[in-house]
Design a protein around this motif. Structure first.
Motif, mmCIF file in Angstrom:
data_model
loop_
_atom_site.group_PDB
_atom_site.id
_atom_site.type_symbol
_atom_site.label_atom_id
_atom_site.label_comp_id
_atom_site.label_asym_id
_atom_site.label_seq_id
_atom_site.Cartn_x
_atom_site.Cartn_y
_atom_site.Cartn_z
ATOM 1 N N GLN A 56 0.837 -1.193 0.000
ATOM 2 C CA GLN A 56 0.000 0.000 0.000
ATOM 3 C C GLN A 56 0.878 1.252 0.000
ATOM 4 O O GLN A 56 0.565 2.233 -0.665
ATOM 5 C CB GLN A 56 -0.940 0.019 1.198
ATOM 6 C CG GLN A 56 -1.901 1.201 1.145
ATOM 7 C CD GLN A 56 -2.835 1.246 2.326
ATOM 8 O OE1 GLN A 56 -2.395 1.226 3.471
ATOM 9 N NE2 GLN A 56 -4.140 1.298 2.042
ATOM 10 N N ASP A 59 1.884 1.928 -3.483
ATOM 11 C CA ASP A 59 0.750 2.483 -4.239
ATOM 12 C C ASP A 59 0.547 3.961 -3.922
ATOM 13 O O ASP A 59 0.325 4.780 -4.824
ATOM 14 C CB ASP A 59 -0.533 1.717 -3.920
ATOM 15 C CG ASP A 59 -0.555 0.303 -4.491
ATOM 16 O OD1 ASP A 59 0.277 -0.010 -5.375
ATOM 17 O OD2 ASP A 59 -1.398 -0.493 -4.030
ATOM 18 N N SER A 63 0.860 7.052 -6.519
ATOM 19 C CA SER A 63 -0.316 7.893 -6.686
ATOM 20 C C SER A 63 0.005 9.368 -6.427
ATOM 21 O O SER A 63 -0.343 10.240 -7.228
ATOM 22 C CB SER A 63 -1.425 7.422 -5.739
ATOM 23 O OG SER A 63 -2.538 8.273 -5.824
#
Length: 101
Positions: A56, A59, A63
């Protein structure tokens, strides 16, 4: 948040499902949004992140990068590190740094 958040986190008075990470990667800096500065081109990008796990965190790293104007071009290095800012209700990144080369 109160100034003793690190102690409260260490001794269980403050709990979070998140772990703290520092991520590094080589990437390409394009036109950055206001508030960020680095010459366009290749750079090492570093960011501190609160996330549930390393996947995560990666990610979130990519992002946020896309939102502010850089793109990761090589492997992302992920390290569990001591936090500088307290956790929040959701994963987040902070302390974004660029080292152009």
């Amino acid at each position: 948040m109160e100034k003793d958040w690190k102690l409260n986190l260490r001794y269980g008075k403050l709990t979070t499902p998140f772990k703290h990470y520092t991520l590094l990667a080589q990437g390409l800096v394009g036109e950055l949004v206001e508030g960020f500065e680095c010459r366009p081109g290749t750079a090492i990008i570093a960011m501190k992140i609160w996330a549930l796990d390393a996947n995560q965190a990666a990610d979130v790293f990519q992002s946020i990068g896309g939102q502010i104007g850089y793109r990761v071009t090589h492997d992302i290095e992920v390290y569990e590190t001591d936090p500088v800012k307290p956790p929040e209700d959701n994963p987040y990144g902070y302390d974004i740094q660029f080292t152009p080369f």
